[in-house]
Design a protein around this motif. Sequence first.
Motif, PDB file in Angstrom:
ATOM      1  N   LEU B  67      39.148  42.702  35.058  1.00 26.12           N
ATOM      2  CA  LEU B  67      39.770  41.720  34.175  1.00 26.12           C
ATOM      3  C   LEU B  67      38.827  40.567  33.835  1.00 26.12           C
ATOM      4  CD1 LEU B  67      43.340  41.626  35.759  1.00 26.12           C
ATOM      5  CD2 LEU B  67      42.597  42.819  33.689  1.00 26.12           C
ATOM      6  N   ALA B  68      37.752  40.464  34.574  1.00 25.97           N
ATOM      7  CA  ALA B  68      36.736  39.449  34.284  1.00 25.97           C
ATOM      8  C   ALA B  68      37.316  38.041  34.244  1.00 25.97           C
ATOM      9  CB  ALA B  68      36.027  39.770  32.964  1.00 25.97           C
ATOM     10  N   LYS B  69      38.153  37.769  35.234  1.00 24.18           N
ATOM     11  CA  LYS B  69      38.724  36.433  35.358  1.00 24.18           C
ATOM     12  C   LYS B  69      38.509  35.930  36.775  1.00 24.18           C
ATOM     13  CE  LYS B  69      40.233  36.322  31.202  1.00 24.18           C
ATOM     14  NZ  LYS B  69      39.690  35.379  30.224  1.00 24.18           N
ATOM     15  N   SER B  70      38.630  34.625  36.929  1.00 24.26           N
ATOM     16  CA  SER B  70      38.429  34.030  38.252  1.00 24.26           C
ATOM     17  C   SER B  70      39.560  34.427  39.192  1.00 24.26           C
ATOM     18  CB  SER B  70      38.365  32.523  38.131  1.00 24.26           C
ATOM     19  OG  SER B  70      39.651  32.003  37.873  1.00 24.26           O
ATOM     20  N   GLN B  71      39.324  34.254  40.471  1.00 21.71           N
ATOM     21  CA  GLN B  71      40.319  34.640  41.468  1.00 21.71           C
ATOM     22  C   GLN B  71      41.637  33.870  41.302  1.00 21.71           C
ATOM     23  OE1 GLN B  71      40.939  32.504  44.550  1.00 21.71           O
ATOM     24  NE2 GLN B  71      42.748  33.789  44.732  1.00 21.71           N
ATOM     25  N   PRO B  72      41.611  32.550  41.112  1.00 18.96           N
ATOM     26  CA  PRO B  72      42.883  31.853  40.901  1.00 18.96           C
ATOM     27  C   PRO B  72      43.638  32.356  39.670  1.00 18.96           C
ATOM     28  CG  PRO B  72      41.174  30.276  41.429  1.00 18.96           C
ATOM     29  CD  PRO B  72      40.487  31.600  41.231  1.00 18.96           C
ATOM     30  N   THR B  73      42.904  32.706  38.642  1.00 22.83           N
ATOM     31  CA  THR B  73      43.564  33.200  37.427  1.00 22.83           C
ATOM     32  C   THR B  73      44.262  34.528  37.697  1.00 22.83           C
ATOM     33  OG1 THR B  73      41.986  32.071  36.015  1.00 22.83           O
ATOM     34  CG2 THR B  73      43.196  33.880  35.031  1.00 22.83           C
ATOM     35  N   ILE B  74      43.590  35.429  38.410  1.00 28.07           N
ATOM     36  CA  ILE B  74      44.222  36.689  38.780  1.00 28.07           C
ATOM     37  C   ILE B  74      45.478  36.438  39.602  1.00 28.07           C
ATOM     38  CG2 ILE B  74      43.918  38.848  40.059  1.00 28.07           C
ATOM     39  CD1 ILE B  74      42.261  38.697  37.541  1.00 28.07           C
ATOM     40  N   SER B  75      45.364  35.549  40.580  1.00 31.80           N
ATOM     41  CA  SER B  75      46.507  35.220  41.426  1.00 31.80           C
ATOM     42  C   SER B  75      47.664  34.677  40.591  1.00 31.80           C
ATOM     43  CB  SER B  75      46.091  34.200  42.475  1.00 31.80           C
ATOM     44  OG  SER B  75      47.145  33.930  43.362  1.00 31.80           O
ATOM     45  N   HIS B  76      47.338  33.871  39.624  1.00 26.39           N
ATOM     46  CA  HIS B  76      48.354  33.321  38.732  1.00 26.39           C
ATOM     47  C   HIS B  76      49.084  34.431  37.969  1.00 26.39           C
ATOM     48  CE1 HIS B  76      50.291  31.108  35.521  1.00 26.39           C
ATOM     49  NE2 HIS B  76      49.532  31.713  34.625  1.00 26.39           N
TER      50      HIS B  76
END
Lengths: 115, 115
Positions: B67-76
């Motif tokens: 997904l090429a997103k940061s870890q907090p963004t994935i968690s969100h």
Amino acid sequence: MTNRSPSLTQSGAELCCTPITDAALSDAEAADLAPVLAALGDPVRLRLLSIVAAEGEVCSCNLEGPLAKSQPTISHHTRVLAEAGLIVSEKRGKWTWWRVAPGRLAMLRTVLGGS
Amino acid sequence: MTNRSPSLTQSGAELCCTPITDAALSDAEAADLAPVLAALGDPVRLRLLSIVAAEGEVCSCNLEGPLAKSQPTISHHTRVLAEAGLIVSEKRGKWTWWRVAPGRLAMLRTVLGGS
DNA sequence: TGGTCACATCGATGCTTGTCAATATGGGGT
DNA sequence: ACCCCATATTGACAAGCATCGATGTGACCA
């Protein structure tokens, strides 16, 4: 802006149509599909679409009442649904009639895991 | 709030399940259903769900890459999908595994006009 | 030609949301 | 006990969006 169809912007895009249970969506597929689902992610638009779907054909003027929103707001929402390819318009005299776009909902059902 | 399962907020709400082609949604039904569709209205979440659906079971740590997103963004995003009742989590050791919630996608297909 | 009606567009406003850096939490291993 | 690793949470910021009043547009009628 170049020449365009007179009364309506309407995406005729051919969208992905394989169930997500079969294969993950590509970045581009998700980008094309998300706006369609986002269009359904608003309670007013969802109810609007359901009214059109249940009635078969609805005039804009018959939406303000049930949805309890102002005329510009209704116009905004019909526009969003139309640009998502979910409804289509036909002008008759002064009135604009809305119908569900054929196939679009079926495509969504397929993507969401339908056989 | 009463007793609840430890690790996850998860709406167990029974949502409307009659096709919109049969009857228009009530205000309350639309309000309950719209957030679920809104959860799917983001390309990252849509792709996330499709990966989980296609793989059957995915660890959070295997989502950041695709997904090429940061870890907090994935968690969100996993949180939003979980709160929409679309995916469920299971913790194993340090890892969190995600699966598609049974029935939820089928319910959506029905509402969108399925037989 | 002038007026009315249905609808679209514009501009402004307040709220929501996607994103990430920084930090907290908590399990496992050594 | 200590340190890593995976994940959740917090705080902040920019962008997007739903809403409505005001105004524009175009069709119909007298």
